[in-house]
Write a protein that holds these residues in place. Structure first.
Motif, PDB file in Angstrom:
ATOM      1  N   ILE A   1      -3.306   6.341   3.359  1.00 56.81           N
ATOM      2  CA  ILE A   1      -2.577   5.126   3.696  1.00 56.81           C
ATOM      3  C   ILE A   1      -1.716   5.298   4.935  1.00 56.81           C
TER       4      ILE A   1
ATOM      5  N   ALA B   1       0.976   4.135  -2.872  1.00 60.37           N
ATOM      6  CA  ALA B   1       0.675   5.525  -2.506  1.00 60.37           C
ATOM      7  C   ALA B   1       1.876   6.452  -2.724  1.00 60.37           C
TER       8      ALA B   1
ATOM      9  N   LEU C   1      -4.235   5.115  -4.439  1.00 61.83           N
ATOM     10  CA  LEU C   1      -4.134   5.284  -2.994  1.00 61.83           C
ATOM     11  C   LEU C   1      -3.307   6.519  -2.682  1.00 61.83           C
ATOM     12  N   SER C   2      -3.834   7.370  -1.813  1.00 57.37           N
ATOM     13  CA  SER C   2      -3.124   8.595  -1.443  1.00 57.37           C
ATOM     14  C   SER C   2      -2.377   8.384  -0.137  1.00 57.37           C
ATOM     15  N   ALA C   3      -1.263   9.063  -0.004  1.00 55.85           N
ATOM     16  CA  ALA C   3      -0.477   8.978   1.226  1.00 55.85           C
ATOM     17  C   ALA C   3      -1.273   9.496   2.412  1.00 55.85           C
ATOM     18  N   ARG C   4      -2.147  10.484   2.199  1.00 52.64           N
ATOM     19  CA  ARG C   4      -2.941  11.040   3.299  1.00 52.64           C
ATOM     20  C   ARG C   4      -3.913  10.011   3.870  1.00 52.64           C
TER      21      ARG C   4
ATOM     22  N   ALA D   1       0.827  -1.210   0.000  1.00 56.96           N
ATOM     23  CA  ALA D   1       0.000   0.000   0.000  1.00 56.96           C
ATOM     24  C   ALA D   1       0.859   1.256   0.000  1.00 56.96           C
TER      25      ALA D   1
ATOM     26  N   ALA E   1      -1.838   0.693  -8.934  1.00 52.42           N
ATOM     27  CA  ALA E   1      -2.925   0.325  -8.029  1.00 52.42           C
ATOM     28  C   ALA E   1      -3.990  -0.519  -8.711  1.00 52.42           C
TER      29      ALA E   1
ATOM     30  N   ARG F   1       4.892   6.138  -1.330  1.00 49.98           N
ATOM     31  CA  ARG F   1       5.701   6.265  -0.118  1.00 49.98           C
ATOM     32  C   ARG F   1       6.385   4.932   0.181  1.00 49.98           C
TER      33      ARG F   1
END
Length: 218
Positions: free
Chosen positions: A122, A66, A117-120, A62, A181, A68
């Protein structure tokens, strides 16, 4: 072909945790007395517990999806160690086993969805659930080795952090090779993780449900 082979490895790595948990440290039941033994236990613990292993691998996937791939697993490890510290200092998190099962359902479901998927999203998910995984690790060692010296706990936590970060990085790397993704292989990995989480959730619910049913029947 060279790109496809590493990607396929992810789907052989994930099932490795599906065997029996055996023990929470690889010392055949012997007490841990040195920092080296604690380190060995910390290295083996997340590999022997398939629920934790699946979450660590899913966190790496994940985080990579994202964007990261390096910092996401590091954030998880930091939260996991914080959860260990909380448990070892006597702070009890509620419903730890239930939350761990839910963590697999939630994170696996996010990967399975195929959405970007966004880091904010995940990072809070993997760090929030990481606290509970850390609490479970600490409870396991404290329950089995209540009087171990501080050096053992230090080695144990170090081993936990190192092996989980390495596993998450590996899973993220393989997921990156497999595609983004929406790619099929990461989504299949998400389905596997969510399925394990659902099984654990139903297993946890079995006892209370049987008690309720027998109570009504009585």
């Amino acid at each position: 072909m060279t790109m496809r082979l590493p990607a396929r490895l992810l789907y052989f790595v994930l099932p490795l945790g599906a065997g029996p948990a055996l023990a929470h440290h690889p010392l055949a039941g012997l007490p841990m007395e040195t920092g080296a033994q604690g380190l060995l236990s910390g290295l083996a613990h997340p590999v022997l517990g398939f629920d934790h292993l699946f979450f660590v691998l899913a966190a790496g996937v994940a985080a990579r999806l994202a964007g990261r791939g390096l910092t996401g697993p590091l954030a998880y490890v930091a939260a996991m160690l914080a959860g260990c510290a909380l448990a070892l200092t006597g702070v009890a998190l509620p419903l730890v086993e239930g939350v761990i099962a839910a963590s697999l359902v939630v994170l696996g479901g996010l990967i399975l969805s195929g959405r970007a998927l966004s880091a904010r999203l995940i990072l809070p998910v993997i760090t929030g659930f990481g606290l509970f995984h850390g609490a479970a690790f600490a409870t396991g060692i404290a329950g089995a080795e209540a009087s171990v010296p501080p050096a053992v706990f230090t080695g144990y936590l170090l081993g936990l952090g190192v092996v989980q970060y390495a596993l998450a990085l590996m899973a993220g790397l393989l997921a990156g090779w497999a595609g983004g993704a929406g790619a099929l292989r990461p989504r299949l990995a998400g389905a596997m993780v969510a399925g394990v989480g659902l099984f654990l959730t139903l297993e946890a619910m079995e006892g209370p449900l049987v008690a309720v049913i027998t109570g009504f029947a009585g």
